[in-house]
Design a protein around this motif. Structure first.
Motif, PDB file in Angstrom:
ATOM      1  N   GLN A  35      87.787  47.547  37.108  1.00  0.00           N
ATOM      2  CA  GLN A  35      88.125  46.253  36.473  1.00  0.00           C
ATOM      3  C   GLN A  35      89.570  45.840  36.965  1.00  0.00           C
ATOM      4  O   GLN A  35      89.782  44.763  37.240  1.00  0.00           O
ATOM      5  CB  GLN A  35      87.997  46.444  35.144  1.00  0.00           C
ATOM      6  N   PHE A  36      90.457  46.669  36.945  1.00  0.00           N
ATOM      7  CA  PHE A  36      91.960  46.357  37.249  1.00  0.00           C
ATOM      8  C   PHE A  36      91.947  45.936  38.808  1.00  0.00           C
ATOM      9  O   PHE A  36      92.544  44.867  39.081  1.00  0.00           O
ATOM     10  CB  PHE A  36      92.641  47.627  37.280  1.00  0.00           C
ATOM     11  N   ASN A  37      91.185  46.578  39.710  1.00  0.00           N
ATOM     12  CA  ASN A  37      91.519  46.012  41.070  1.00  0.00           C
ATOM     13  C   ASN A  37      90.529  44.763  41.147  1.00  0.00           C
ATOM     14  O   ASN A  37      91.145  43.783  41.922  1.00  0.00           O
ATOM     15  CB  ASN A  37      90.825  47.202  42.020  1.00  0.00           C
ATOM     16  N   LYS A  38      89.347  44.631  40.592  1.00  0.00           N
ATOM     17  CA  LYS A  38      88.544  43.507  40.740  1.00  0.00           C
ATOM     18  C   LYS A  38      89.344  42.298  40.257  1.00  0.00           C
ATOM     19  O   LYS A  38      89.218  41.005  40.963  1.00  0.00           O
ATOM     20  CB  LYS A  38      87.046  43.562  40.253  1.00  0.00           C
ATOM     21  N   HIS A  39      90.070  42.378  39.190  1.00  0.00           N
ATOM     22  CA  HIS A  39      90.814  41.232  38.554  1.00  0.00           C
ATOM     23  C   HIS A  39      91.629  40.629  39.717  1.00  0.00           C
ATOM     24  O   HIS A  39      91.734  39.370  40.066  1.00  0.00           O
ATOM     25  CB  HIS A  39      91.243  41.460  37.185  1.00  0.00           C
ATOM     26  N   LYS A  42      91.113  38.987  43.125  1.00  0.00           N
ATOM     27  CA  LYS A  42      90.760  37.765  43.312  1.00  0.00           C
ATOM     28  C   LYS A  42      91.814  36.722  44.104  1.00  0.00           C
ATOM     29  O   LYS A  42      91.711  35.698  44.637  1.00  0.00           O
ATOM     30  CB  LYS A  42      90.537  36.850  42.026  1.00  0.00           C
ATOM     31  N   TYR A  43      93.133  37.293  43.860  1.00  0.00           N
ATOM     32  CA  TYR A  43      94.181  36.419  44.376  1.00  0.00           C
ATOM     33  C   TYR A  43      94.523  36.940  46.001  1.00  0.00           C
ATOM     34  O   TYR A  43      95.250  36.082  46.630  1.00  0.00           O
ATOM     35  CB  TYR A  43      95.445  36.950  43.612  1.00  0.00           C
ATOM     36  N   GLY A  44      94.368  38.015  46.451  1.00  0.00           N
ATOM     37  CA  GLY A  44      94.532  38.334  47.822  1.00  0.00           C
ATOM     38  C   GLY A  44      94.317  39.826  47.920  1.00  0.00           C
ATOM     39  O   GLY A  44      93.703  40.575  47.039  1.00  0.00           O
ATOM     40  N   GLU A  45      94.541  40.227  49.187  1.00  0.00           N
ATOM     41  CA  GLU A  45      94.246  41.650  49.688  1.00  0.00           C
ATOM     42  C   GLU A  45      95.533  42.480  48.944  1.00  0.00           C
ATOM     43  O   GLU A  45      96.636  42.433  48.907  1.00  0.00           O
ATOM     44  CB  GLU A  45      94.573  41.639  51.060  1.00  0.00           C
ATOM     45  N   ILE A  46      94.998  43.670  48.402  1.00  0.00           N
ATOM     46  CA  ILE A  46      95.697  44.785  47.569  1.00  0.00           C
ATOM     47  C   ILE A  46      95.765  45.885  48.662  1.00  0.00           C
ATOM     48  O   ILE A  46      94.856  46.275  48.940  1.00  0.00           O
ATOM     49  CB  ILE A  46      94.854  45.110  46.249  1.00  0.00           C
ATOM     50  N   HIS A  82      96.554  36.297  32.205  1.00  0.00           N
ATOM     51  CA  HIS A  82      95.318  37.174  32.652  1.00  0.00           C
ATOM     52  C   HIS A  82      94.956  37.927  31.443  1.00  0.00           C
ATOM     53  O   HIS A  82      95.376  38.409  30.718  1.00  0.00           O
ATOM     54  CB  HIS A  82      96.072  38.177  33.467  1.00  0.00           C
ATOM     55  N   ILE A  83      93.455  38.082  31.252  1.00  0.00           N
ATOM     56  CA  ILE A  83      92.824  38.551  30.394  1.00  0.00           C
ATOM     57  C   ILE A  83      91.791  39.647  30.978  1.00  0.00           C
ATOM     58  O   ILE A  83      90.870  39.380  31.893  1.00  0.00           O
ATOM     59  CB  ILE A  83      91.866  37.769  29.344  1.00  0.00           C
ATOM     60  N   ILE A  84      91.962  41.010  30.847  1.00  0.00           N
ATOM     61  CA  ILE A  84      91.507  42.139  31.558  1.00  0.00           C
ATOM     62  C   ILE A  84      90.743  42.940  30.308  1.00  0.00           C
ATOM     63  O   ILE A  84      91.434  43.300  29.462  1.00  0.00           O
ATOM     64  CB  ILE A  84      92.170  42.928  32.310  1.00  0.00           C
ATOM     65  N   ASN A  85      89.545  43.001  30.143  1.00  0.00           N
ATOM     66  CA  ASN A  85      88.621  43.932  29.465  1.00  0.00           C
ATOM     67  C   ASN A  85      88.878  43.167  28.203  1.00  0.00           C
ATOM     68  O   ASN A  85      89.192  44.151  26.965  1.00  0.00           O
ATOM     69  CB  ASN A  85      88.935  45.413  29.580  1.00  0.00           C
ATOM     70  N   GLY A  86      88.925  42.201  27.971  1.00  0.00           N
ATOM     71  CA  GLY A  86      88.964  41.373  26.623  1.00  0.00           C
ATOM     72  C   GLY A  86      90.487  41.514  26.112  1.00  0.00           C
ATOM     73  O   GLY A  86      90.785  40.791  25.078  1.00  0.00           O
TER      74      GLY A  86
END
Length: 213
Positions: A35-39, A42-46, A82-86
């Motif tokens: 979830q962390f990586n997917k969120h 979206k902005y660029g290469e990690i 940013h909202i991650i996992n609610g």
């Protein structure tokens, strides 16, 4: 690539930070690395990502780091909510060791300290940072039921220059009684951000349970 560390030591070339690295605080404890990586992907290469975990139990500590290949992505990430996992999380820019670039972006007297040895007292915490300048406020966040340290806290100096010098000399990692602790500059630019910061601190205090100590 992903990291899944069980302590607060960050391995990224030895300087503790890179221009494309950000701190994320206030994560829901059941947030997964996927979830962390997917969120943030979206902005660029990690190039690296980590959710920090307790060294003894392996339980998440509620904060982590993301490193982007392109440092310019960080500006866009910081602008967004940013909202991650609610749960809404807090985003902060990190500062590479020996670089004054980000320290010029804003001035502050306050830093977040993560990975504090759990045996440290408030006096020891204050005395450690008093070597760098005059400490006007300090707090180790503790469990509201047991009063045990959760391993992170905040330091406020009397002058903004102390924070800049500290982070410029040490980057985002410093040795504290044999443990590597992380330092993150906290930006306070408006009354709204001050309120958000206070709410974030309350969130952190409620986030942890005695089981993660």
């Amino acid at each position: 690539m992903g990291s899944n560390l069980r302590n607060d030591k960050i391995h990224d070339g030895g300087d503790g930070a890179s221009p494309g690295k950000i701190f994320i605080g206030g994560l829901a404890k059941d947030t997964t690395l996927t979830q962390f990586n997917k969120h943030f992907g979206k902005y660029g290469e990690i190039t690296d990502y980590v959710i920090m975990k307790d060294r003894h139990t392996g339980q998440p500590r509620g904060f982590g780091f993301i490193t982007y290949a392109d440092p310019s992505v960080v500006d866009k990430v910081i602008e967004d909510t940013h909202i991650i996992n609610g749960k809404q999380v807090e985003i902060k820019r990190t500062i590479p060791k020996g670089s004054n670039h980000h320290s010029k972006d804003f001035k502050t007297k306050k830093i977040f300290v993560g990975g504090i040895p759990t045996s440290f007292t408030e006096d020891e915490f204050r005395d450690f940072f008093s070597k760098f300048g005059v400490v006007t406020d300090h707090q180790i966040i503790r469990d509201h039921e047991t009063n045990r340290s959760r391993g992170f806290g905040f330091i406020v100096f009397d002058r903004e220059e102390v924070v800049d010098d500290l982070l410029s000399s040490n980057g985002n990692m410093i040795n504290m009684a044999g443990s590597q602790v992380s330092l993150v500059k906290l930006e306070l630019a408006s009354k709204e951000l001050v309120l958000q910061k206070l709410l974030f601190m309350v969130e952190c205090a409620l986030l942890y349970s005695p089981s993660v100590l």
